[in-house]
Design a protein around this motif. Structure first.
Motif, PDB file in Angstrom:
ATOM      1  N   PHE A   6      31.339  43.620  41.735  1.00 51.64           N
ATOM      2  CA  PHE A   6      30.086  44.246  41.371  1.00 51.64           C
ATOM      3  C   PHE A   6      29.479  43.643  40.403  1.00 51.64           C
ATOM      4  CE2 PHE A   6      32.555  47.997  43.054  1.00 51.64           C
ATOM      5  CZ  PHE A   6      31.648  48.470  43.984  1.00 51.64           C
ATOM      6  N   GLY A   7      30.179  42.797  39.517  1.00 52.02           N
ATOM      7  CA  GLY A   7      29.522  41.929  38.569  1.00 52.02           C
ATOM      8  C   GLY A   7      30.632  42.101  37.238  1.00 52.02           C
ATOM      9  N   VAL A   8      30.131  41.816  36.091  1.00 56.39           N
ATOM     10  CA  VAL A   8      30.832  41.634  34.890  1.00 56.39           C
ATOM     11  C   VAL A   8      30.994  42.972  34.051  1.00 56.39           C
ATOM     12  CG1 VAL A   8      31.069  40.521  32.350  1.00 56.39           C
ATOM     13  CG2 VAL A   8      30.028  39.394  34.528  1.00 56.39           C
ATOM     14  N   ASN A   9      32.425  43.339  34.125  1.00 53.10           N
ATOM     15  CA  ASN A   9      32.731  44.650  33.025  1.00 53.10           C
ATOM     16  C   ASN A   9      33.356  44.112  31.769  1.00 53.10           C
ATOM     17  OD1 ASN A   9      33.123  46.688  35.324  1.00 53.10           O
ATOM     18  ND2 ASN A   9      33.940  44.394  36.109  1.00 53.10           N
ATOM     19  N   GLU A  10      32.755  44.563  30.576  1.00 53.79           N
ATOM     20  CA  GLU A  10      32.945  44.118  29.339  1.00 53.79           C
ATOM     21  C   GLU A  10      33.224  45.229  28.478  1.00 53.79           C
ATOM     22  OE1 GLU A  10      30.648  40.139  28.133  1.00 53.79           O
ATOM     23  OE2 GLU A  10      29.232  41.680  29.008  1.00 53.79           O
ATOM     24  N   VAL A  11      34.489  44.933  27.412  1.00 54.45           N
ATOM     25  CA  VAL A  11      34.437  46.005  26.204  1.00 54.45           C
ATOM     26  C   VAL A  11      34.919  45.223  25.010  1.00 54.45           C
ATOM     27  CG1 VAL A  11      36.892  46.152  27.132  1.00 54.45           C
ATOM     28  CG2 VAL A  11      36.034  48.158  25.787  1.00 54.45           C
ATOM     29  N   ALA A  40      39.046  42.766  22.571  1.00 53.27           N
ATOM     30  CA  ALA A  40      37.999  42.692  23.437  1.00 53.27           C
ATOM     31  C   ALA A  40      38.648  42.146  24.745  1.00 53.27           C
ATOM     32  CB  ALA A  40      36.763  41.855  23.019  1.00 53.27           C
ATOM     33  N   GLY A  41      37.605  42.432  25.944  1.00 56.23           N
ATOM     34  CA  GLY A  41      38.179  42.131  27.083  1.00 56.23           C
ATOM     35  C   GLY A  41      37.048  41.824  28.076  1.00 56.23           C
TER      36      GLY A  41
END
Length: 287
Positions: free
Chosen positions: A196-201, A189-190
């Protein structure tokens, strides 16, 4: 005459690097020794020839094979310094061999980053030996981790960006781990906060069922390319939010937020890449 602006002198280091790159590109292929080796065939020589673009296209795989065989012969240890360590992971990823990168990074015997951890290092050493030799070296030296840190985000966690003439600064996000590392790592996970804001995966792979699940979130004002490792030719990918099957029988089926899909090959590994809008996405891939 004119505006009186200051004259900016070109950086001598950049000129030096540019001249070296031009000389390398002019090296005749005949100076390669069979099988295609640059210099004495060291790992760094192969890495830099491939990364710099000096290697002719028809010899890419042969030069890369020399690198891989040497890493395998050393039981998945690298024989690199600060320069080679910066670029080796880019080269491995470009050939779809993130599995090799993972094995290199999970070693804990000399020489490896894990060896530093196994010997109670809390910061990175300037060389592989650290303070175990008489050589004077720093035990707080970041440069060994440049390439590996990028790889952990981009290929393991699966979070990167495109920088080109039309898209910069995380406007278009690349999501999804390298296909070959998925069965080895099992999950990752990262998160990254861009302008632009928060990118999550976050993703997980089940070795029992051979299923792959991925959740991601992209902020407003962005778009993404979501890569799902191709588990088999008959793989089915479902958007678990809408319940729509977005990939079946090697064909794309539209769903909210899913724009298109294609298959991309990286060496011996392949992925199905979905072009997506921003927002939250959840996919499940099964064989």
């Amino acid at each position: 005459g004119g505006g009186g602006g200051a004259i900016v002198e070109p950086c001598p280091v950049l000129i030096w690097l540019f001249n070296i790159d031009m000389e390398v590109r002019r090296l005749p292929v005949a100076r390669l020794t069979p099988p295609p080796r640059y210099g004495k065939g060291s790992q760094c020589s192969q890495v830099m020839a491939l990364f710099s673009g000096a290697t002719p296209a028809d010899l890419h795989q042969d030069v890369f094979d020399v690198l891989i065989k040497d890493i395998e012969a050393k039981d998945f240890h690298v024989d690199l310094g600060i320069v080679g360590m910066t670029f080796v992971f880019d080269v491995l990823s470009s050939f779809g061999r993130d599995d090799v990168a993972y094995k290199v990074l999970t070693q804990d015997t000399f020489p490896s980053l894990g060896f530093m951890l196994a010997n109670n290092a809390t910061t990175l050493w300037e060389n592989w030996h650290g303070s175990f030799t008489q050589q004077i070296a720093s035990n707080n030296h970041i440069m060994f981790a440049g390439g590996s840190s990028v790889w952990v985000y981009s290929a393991l966690a699966g979070l990167s960006t495109v920088s080109n003439a039309t898209s910069t600064g995380w406007r278009h996000v690349l999501i999804g781990p390298g296909a070959s590392v998925v069965p080895l790592a099992g999950a990752a996970a990262g998160q990254f906060t861009s302008r632009f804001g928060v990118n999550e995966v976050a993703w997980e792979f089940s070795r029992d069922t051979n299923a792959f699940g991925l959740n991601c979130s992209l902020p407003a004002g962005t778009s993404g390319s979501l890569s799902v490792p191709q588990l088999s030719a008959s793989m089915v990918v479902t958007d678990t939010i809408s319940g729509v099957t977005v990939w079946k029988d090697a064909a794309f089926h539209a769903a909210p937020g899913f724009v298109s899909a294609r298959v991309e090959q990286h060496g011996s590994s392949s992925s199905v890449v979905f072009e997506i809008t921003n927002g939250k996405f959840q996919v499940m891939a099964t064989v």
